[in-house]
Write a protein that holds these residues in place. Sequence first.
Motif, PDB file in Angstrom:
ATOM      1  N   ARG A   7     -14.418   7.462 -11.034  1.00  0.00           N
ATOM      2  CA  ARG A   7     -13.078   6.869 -11.090  1.00  0.00           C
ATOM      3  C   ARG A   7     -13.209   5.356 -11.116  1.00  0.00           C
ATOM      4  N   PRO A   8     -12.307   4.679 -11.848  1.00  0.00           N
ATOM      5  CA  PRO A   8     -12.388   3.218 -11.852  1.00  0.00           C
ATOM      6  C   PRO A   8     -12.044   2.662 -10.468  1.00  0.00           C
ATOM      7  N   VAL A   9     -12.784   1.701 -10.036  1.00  0.00           N
ATOM      8  CA  VAL A   9     -12.573   1.064  -8.734  1.00  0.00           C
ATOM      9  C   VAL A   9     -11.433   0.073  -8.893  1.00  0.00           C
ATOM     10  N   PRO A  10     -10.389   0.209  -8.074  1.00  0.00           N
ATOM     11  CA  PRO A  10      -9.289  -0.765  -8.199  1.00  0.00           C
ATOM     12  C   PRO A  10      -9.785  -2.151  -7.798  1.00  0.00           C
ATOM     13  N   ARG A  11      -9.370  -3.124  -8.571  1.00  0.00           N
ATOM     14  CA  ARG A  11      -9.802  -4.493  -8.257  1.00  0.00           C
ATOM     15  C   ARG A  11      -9.074  -4.994  -7.016  1.00  0.00           C
ATOM     16  N   GLU A  12      -9.687  -5.895  -6.328  1.00  0.00           N
ATOM     17  CA  GLU A  12      -9.085  -6.454  -5.120  1.00  0.00           C
ATOM     18  C   GLU A  12      -7.961  -7.395  -5.508  1.00  0.00           C
ATOM     19  N   ARG A  13      -6.906  -7.319  -4.732  1.00  0.00           N
ATOM     20  CA  ARG A  13      -5.764  -8.189  -5.006  1.00  0.00           C
ATOM     21  C   ARG A  13      -5.898  -9.472  -4.202  1.00  0.00           C
ATOM     22  N   THR A  14      -5.453 -10.554  -4.792  1.00  0.00           N
ATOM     23  CA  THR A  14      -5.558 -11.860  -4.133  1.00  0.00           C
ATOM     24  C   THR A  14      -4.414 -12.026  -3.133  1.00  0.00           C
ATOM     25  N   PHE A  15      -4.507 -13.083  -2.341  1.00  0.00           N
ATOM     26  CA  PHE A  15      -3.460 -13.388  -1.370  1.00  0.00           C
ATOM     27  C   PHE A  15      -2.141 -13.650  -2.087  1.00  0.00           C
ATOM     28  N   ALA A  16      -2.178 -14.357  -3.198  1.00  0.00           N
ATOM     29  CA  ALA A  16      -0.959 -14.665  -3.940  1.00  0.00           C
ATOM     30  C   ALA A  16      -0.279 -13.396  -4.446  1.00  0.00           C
ATOM     31  N   GLU A  17      -1.042 -12.378  -4.772  1.00  0.00           N
ATOM     32  CA  GLU A  17      -0.456 -11.124  -5.226  1.00  0.00           C
ATOM     33  C   GLU A  17       0.120 -10.311  -4.064  1.00  0.00           C
ATOM     34  N   LEU A  18      -0.461 -10.456  -2.901  1.00  0.00           N
ATOM     35  CA  LEU A  18       0.002  -9.704  -1.735  1.00  0.00           C
ATOM     36  C   LEU A  18       1.150 -10.390  -0.989  1.00  0.00           C
ATOM     37  N   PHE A  19       1.322 -11.695  -1.176  1.00  0.00           N
ATOM     38  CA  PHE A  19       2.320 -12.458  -0.423  1.00  0.00           C
ATOM     39  C   PHE A  19       3.731 -12.031  -0.869  1.00  0.00           C
ATOM     40  N   PRO A  20       4.656 -11.850   0.071  1.00  0.00           N
ATOM     41  CA  PRO A  20       6.028 -11.423  -0.291  1.00  0.00           C
ATOM     42  C   PRO A  20       6.864 -12.600  -0.821  1.00  0.00           C
ATOM     43  N   TRP A  21       6.678 -12.952  -2.062  1.00  0.00           N
ATOM     44  CA  TRP A  21       7.348 -14.122  -2.635  1.00  0.00           C
ATOM     45  C   TRP A  21       8.859 -13.951  -2.679  1.00  0.00           C
ATOM     46  N   ARG A  22       9.347 -12.740  -2.873  1.00  0.00           N
ATOM     47  CA  ARG A  22      10.789 -12.546  -2.924  1.00  0.00           C
ATOM     48  C   ARG A  22      11.415 -12.948  -1.590  1.00  0.00           C
ATOM     49  N   ASN A  23      10.821 -12.545  -0.482  1.00  0.00           N
ATOM     50  CA  ASN A  23      11.343 -12.924   0.836  1.00  0.00           C
ATOM     51  C   ASN A  23      11.225 -14.428   1.051  1.00  0.00           C
ATOM     52  N   MET A  24      10.150 -15.009   0.542  1.00  0.00           N
ATOM     53  CA  MET A  24       9.964 -16.448   0.702  1.00  0.00           C
ATOM     54  C   MET A  24      11.045 -17.213  -0.062  1.00  0.00           C
ATOM     55  N   ARG A  25      11.383 -16.727  -1.237  1.00  0.00           N
ATOM     56  CA  ARG A  25      12.442 -17.383  -2.016  1.00  0.00           C
ATOM     57  C   ARG A  25      13.773 -17.280  -1.278  1.00  0.00           C
ATOM     58  N   ARG A  26      14.044 -16.133  -0.694  1.00  0.00           N
ATOM     59  CA  ARG A  26      15.296 -15.977   0.058  1.00  0.00           C
ATOM     60  C   ARG A  26      15.335 -16.897   1.268  1.00  0.00           C
ATOM     61  N   ALA A  27      14.243 -16.994   1.970  1.00  0.00           N
ATOM     62  CA  ALA A  27      14.192 -17.870   3.148  1.00  0.00           C
ATOM     63  C   ALA A  27      14.363 -19.331   2.735  1.00  0.00           C
ATOM     64  N   LEU A  28      13.728 -19.735   1.649  1.00  0.00           N
ATOM     65  CA  LEU A  28      13.856 -21.110   1.173  1.00  0.00           C
ATOM     66  C   LEU A  28      15.293 -21.406   0.745  1.00  0.00           C
TER      67      LEU A  28
END
Length: 98
Positions: A7-28
């Motif tokens: 099976r293909p090994v899923p690539r590791e996701r970066t911090f920027a991909e894991l960060f909840p940007w939608r919530n950050m935009r709402r908070a800002l």
Amino acid sequence: MPFDRQRPVPRERTFAELFPWRNMRRALMLVLLIVAIVAIKRSTSGFLGRVGALWGNPAAAPAASGHPPAGTERLQGPPRVRLGPGLAPHPAPAVDRR
């Protein structure tokens, strides 16, 4: 055979991909909205004070001179309450001290 494939090994996701940007935009946006409200309140405080005085809150109006605002003459001094005969406090009996 299909089971021999790896099976293909899923690539590791970066911090920027894991960060909840939608919530950050709402908070800002919330912070920016609060800052805008405070800025508008500070810039229009005199105007809002005059509007408050027109709506019947003379304490909100800054006194420009030593005279009370027009229409508030009856508000000066202690508040007067008119009670009916049944609601008035009974006078204390006179005590004879000799």
